[in-house]
Design a protein around this motif. Sequence first.
Motif, PDB file in Angstrom:
ATOM      1  N   ALA A   1       0.836  -1.208   0.000  1.00 36.70           N
ATOM      2  CA  ALA A   1       0.000   0.000   0.000  1.00 36.70           C
ATOM      3  C   ALA A   1       0.871   1.259   0.000  1.00 36.70           C
ATOM      4  CB  ALA A   1      -0.940  -0.008   1.203  1.00 36.70           C
ATOM      5  N   GLU A   2       1.941   1.248   0.769  1.00 38.69           N
ATOM      6  CA  GLU A   2       2.846   2.408   0.776  1.00 38.69           C
ATOM      7  C   GLU A   2       3.495   2.606  -0.592  1.00 38.69           C
ATOM      8  OE1 GLU A   2       3.278   4.858   3.007  1.00 38.69           O
ATOM      9  OE2 GLU A   2       1.580   3.841   3.956  1.00 38.69           O
ATOM     10  N   GLN A   3       3.915   1.521  -1.225  1.00 41.08           N
ATOM     11  CA  GLN A   3       4.493   1.621  -2.561  1.00 41.08           C
ATOM     12  C   GLN A   3       3.459   2.120  -3.568  1.00 41.08           C
ATOM     13  OE1 GLN A   3       7.674   1.160  -3.687  1.00 41.08           O
ATOM     14  NE2 GLN A   3       8.223   1.078  -1.531  1.00 41.08           N
ATOM     15  N   LEU A   4       2.222   1.682  -3.396  1.00 41.70           N
ATOM     16  CA  LEU A   4       1.157   2.149  -4.289  1.00 41.70           C
ATOM     17  C   LEU A   4       0.948   3.653  -4.151  1.00 41.70           C
ATOM     18  CD1 LEU A   4      -1.273  -0.836  -3.912  1.00 41.70           C
ATOM     19  CD2 LEU A   4      -0.427   0.049  -6.100  1.00 41.70           C
ATOM     20  N   ARG A   5       0.993   4.167  -2.942  1.00 34.81           N
ATOM     21  CA  ARG A   5       0.831   5.610  -2.743  1.00 34.81           C
ATOM     22  C   ARG A   5       1.914   6.384  -3.500  1.00 34.81           C
ATOM     23  NH1 ARG A   5      -0.552   3.461   2.204  1.00 34.81           N
ATOM     24  NH2 ARG A   5      -2.705   3.884   2.796  1.00 34.81           N
ATOM     25  N   GLU A   6       3.135   5.888  -3.425  1.00 34.94           N
ATOM     26  CA  GLU A   6       4.235   6.535  -4.150  1.00 34.94           C
ATOM     27  C   GLU A   6       4.032   6.435  -5.656  1.00 34.94           C
ATOM     28  OE1 GLU A   6       8.053   5.091  -2.786  1.00 34.94           O
ATOM     29  OE2 GLU A   6       7.455   5.289  -0.689  1.00 34.94           O
ATOM     30  N   ALA A   7       3.591   5.259  -6.124  1.00 34.06           N
ATOM     31  CA  ALA A   7       3.370   5.057  -7.558  1.00 34.06           C
ATOM     32  C   ALA A   7       2.234   5.942  -8.064  1.00 34.06           C
ATOM     33  CB  ALA A   7       3.087   3.586  -7.841  1.00 34.06           C
ATOM     34  N   ILE A   8       1.199   6.120  -7.253  1.00 35.45           N
ATOM     35  CA  ILE A   8       0.083   6.996  -7.628  1.00 35.45           C
ATOM     36  C   ILE A   8       0.599   8.425  -7.809  1.00 35.45           C
ATOM     37  CG2 ILE A   8      -2.060   8.062  -6.794  1.00 35.45           C
ATOM     38  CD1 ILE A   8      -2.576   5.263  -5.377  1.00 35.45           C
ATOM     39  N   ALA A   9       1.402   8.883  -6.867  1.00 34.20           N
ATOM     40  CA  ALA A   9       1.954  10.240  -6.951  1.00 34.20           C
ATOM     41  C   ALA A   9       2.810  10.403  -8.210  1.00 34.20           C
ATOM     42  CB  ALA A   9       2.772  10.556  -5.700  1.00 34.20           C
ATOM     43  N   THR A  10       3.603   9.393  -8.522  1.00 33.41           N
ATOM     44  CA  THR A  10       4.437   9.452  -9.725  1.00 33.41           C
ATOM     45  C   THR A  10       3.576   9.521 -10.976  1.00 33.41           C
ATOM     46  OG1 THR A  10       6.219   8.231  -8.630  1.00 33.41           O
ATOM     47  CG2 THR A  10       6.245   8.250 -11.032  1.00 33.41           C
ATOM     48  N   ALA A  11       2.556   8.673 -11.051  1.00 34.43           N
ATOM     49  CA  ALA A  11       1.664   8.682 -12.217  1.00 34.43           C
ATOM     50  C   ALA A  11       0.974  10.031 -12.362  1.00 34.43           C
ATOM     51  CB  ALA A  11       0.641   7.552 -12.105  1.00 34.43           C
ATOM     52  N   GLN A  12       0.542  10.598 -11.248  1.00 32.44           N
ATOM     53  CA  GLN A  12      -0.133  11.899 -11.301  1.00 32.44           C
ATOM     54  C   GLN A  12       0.828  12.997 -11.755  1.00 32.44           C
ATOM     55  OE1 GLN A  12      -1.646  11.897  -7.277  1.00 32.44           O
ATOM     56  NE2 GLN A  12      -3.699  11.309  -7.953  1.00 32.44           N
ATOM     57  N   GLU A  13       2.085  12.912 -11.312  1.00 36.84           N
ATOM     58  CA  GLU A  13       3.064  13.935 -11.691  1.00 36.84           C
ATOM     59  C   GLU A  13       3.320  13.972 -13.183  1.00 36.84           C
ATOM     60  OE1 GLU A  13       6.712  14.097  -9.405  1.00 36.84           O
ATOM     61  OE2 GLU A  13       5.615  13.527  -7.589  1.00 36.84           O
ATOM     62  N   VAL A  14       3.226  12.815 -13.847  1.00 42.85           N
ATOM     63  CA  VAL A  14       3.457  12.788 -15.295  1.00 42.85           C
ATOM     64  C   VAL A  14       2.148  12.862 -16.091  1.00 42.85           C
ATOM     65  CG1 VAL A  14       5.655  11.565 -15.063  1.00 42.85           C
ATOM     66  CG2 VAL A  14       3.556  10.257 -15.493  1.00 42.85           C
ATOM     67  N   GLY A  15       1.033  13.049 -15.386  1.00 45.18           N
ATOM     68  CA  GLY A  15      -0.252  13.189 -16.051  1.00 45.18           C
ATOM     69  C   GLY A  15      -0.841  11.888 -16.567  1.00 45.18           C
ATOM     70  N   ASP A  16      -0.439  10.771 -15.974  1.00 45.53           N
ATOM     71  CA  ASP A  16      -0.957   9.460 -16.384  1.00 45.53           C
ATOM     72  C   ASP A  16      -2.132   9.087 -15.470  1.00 45.53           C
ATOM     73  OD1 ASP A  16      -1.468   6.876 -17.182  1.00 45.53           O
ATOM     74  OD2 ASP A  16       0.530   6.099 -16.704  1.00 45.53           O
ATOM     75  N   GLU A  17      -3.282   9.663 -15.785  1.00 45.23           N
ATOM     76  CA  GLU A  17      -4.469   9.460 -14.959  1.00 45.23           C
ATOM     77  C   GLU A  17      -4.966   8.019 -15.000  1.00 45.23           C
ATOM     78  OE1 GLU A  17      -5.441  11.627 -12.740  1.00 45.23           O
ATOM     79  OE2 GLU A  17      -3.872  12.954 -13.467  1.00 45.23           O
ATOM     80  N   VAL A  18      -4.754   7.331 -16.108  1.00 44.23           N
ATOM     81  CA  VAL A  18      -5.193   5.935 -16.206  1.00 44.23           C
ATOM     82  C   VAL A  18      -4.428   5.071 -15.209  1.00 44.23           C
ATOM     83  CG1 VAL A  18      -5.367   3.915 -17.703  1.00 44.23           C
ATOM     84  CG2 VAL A  18      -5.942   6.187 -18.596  1.00 44.23           C
ATOM     85  N   SER A  19      -3.114   5.208 -15.188  1.00 43.87           N
ATOM     86  CA  SER A  19      -2.319   4.437 -14.219  1.00 43.87           C
ATOM     87  C   SER A  19      -2.658   4.857 -12.796  1.00 43.87           C
ATOM     88  CB  SER A  19      -0.824   4.622 -14.471  1.00 43.87           C
ATOM     89  OG  SER A  19      -0.453   4.038 -15.699  1.00 43.87           O
ATOM     90  N   ALA A  20      -2.815   6.150 -12.563  1.00 47.58           N
ATOM     91  CA  ALA A  20      -3.160   6.629 -11.221  1.00 47.58           C
ATOM     92  C   ALA A  20      -4.480   6.027 -10.761  1.00 47.58           C
ATOM     93  CB  ALA A  20      -3.220   8.158 -11.195  1.00 47.58           C
ATOM     94  N   GLY A  21      -5.453   5.963 -11.648  1.00 46.24           N
ATOM     95  CA  GLY A  21      -6.744   5.375 -11.299  1.00 46.24           C
ATOM     96  C   GLY A  21      -6.643   3.887 -11.005  1.00 46.24           C
ATOM     97  N   MET A  22      -5.908   3.164 -11.849  1.00 49.47           N
ATOM     98  CA  MET A  22      -5.725   1.728 -11.633  1.00 49.47           C
ATOM     99  C   MET A  22      -5.021   1.475 -10.304  1.00 49.47           C
ATOM    100  SD  MET A  22      -3.350  -0.953 -13.774  1.00 49.47           S
ATOM    101  CE  MET A  22      -1.879  -0.101 -13.214  1.00 49.47           C
ATOM    102  N   LEU A  23      -3.994   2.236 -10.033  1.00 47.76           N
ATOM    103  CA  LEU A  23      -3.242   2.067  -8.792  1.00 47.76           C
ATOM    104  C   LEU A  23      -4.068   2.450  -7.569  1.00 47.76           C
ATOM    105  CD1 LEU A  23       0.161   3.480 -10.077  1.00 47.76           C
ATOM    106  CD2 LEU A  23      -0.354   1.066  -9.585  1.00 47.76           C
ATOM    107  N   THR A  24      -4.909   3.451  -7.710  1.00 46.63           N
ATOM    108  CA  THR A  24      -5.798   3.841  -6.613  1.00 46.63           C
ATOM    109  C   THR A  24      -6.789   2.722  -6.309  1.00 46.63           C
ATOM    110  OG1 THR A  24      -5.556   6.179  -7.152  1.00 46.63           O
ATOM    111  CG2 THR A  24      -7.487   5.567  -5.843  1.00 46.63           C
ATOM    112  N   ASP A  25      -7.302   2.087  -7.355  1.00 51.79           N
ATOM    113  CA  ASP A  25      -8.185   0.931  -7.151  1.00 51.79           C
ATOM    114  C   ASP A  25      -7.461  -0.188  -6.416  1.00 51.79           C
ATOM    115  OD1 ASP A  25     -10.218   2.286  -8.452  1.00 51.79           O
ATOM    116  OD2 ASP A  25      -9.998   1.163 -10.345  1.00 51.79           O
TER     117      ASP A  25
END
Length: 145
Positions: free
Chosen positions: A104-128
């Motif tokens: 879960a902690e790694q997912l939070r970091e990955a979500i932030a990274t995806a959001q920083e590059v504007g990859d909303e699809v990955s951010a959404g998948m990772l949030t799920d």
Amino acid sequence: MSQQANIDSLTTILGQTFGLYVQTHGYHWNVEGPQFRQLHALFEEQYQNLWEALDEIAERIRCLGAYAPGTLSQLMALAGDTPAGAQSAEAMVEALIAAHGELAEQLREAIATAQEVGDEVSAGMLTDRLEWHEKEIWMMKASRA
């Protein structure tokens, strides 16, 4: 932050999900004790969810133009620490609570990274995925009370 950092982050999540899949499937095979039936079924539900997630994460990596790790050695190198093997049912649950928490902690970091590059699809998948892991942690903690 670059798209490569996003891909690397997804690749790490893939490997860690694989490691948790292997750990959970092993626990499913080896759990015993008074809670056998309940934990056997719980671990099966978890490893099936993790197995499906592996495909989703790998396909997202491919959508971004990179190759997903496809060998056991690549996945195990990304999986992190070797999970604890068969042990008491209570210890298995505690180990899985910790492992889901780490992921879960790694997912939070990955979500932030995806959001920083504007990859909303990955951010959404990772949030799920994060939502699922947090729910599993809650359910396992509640079952031991």
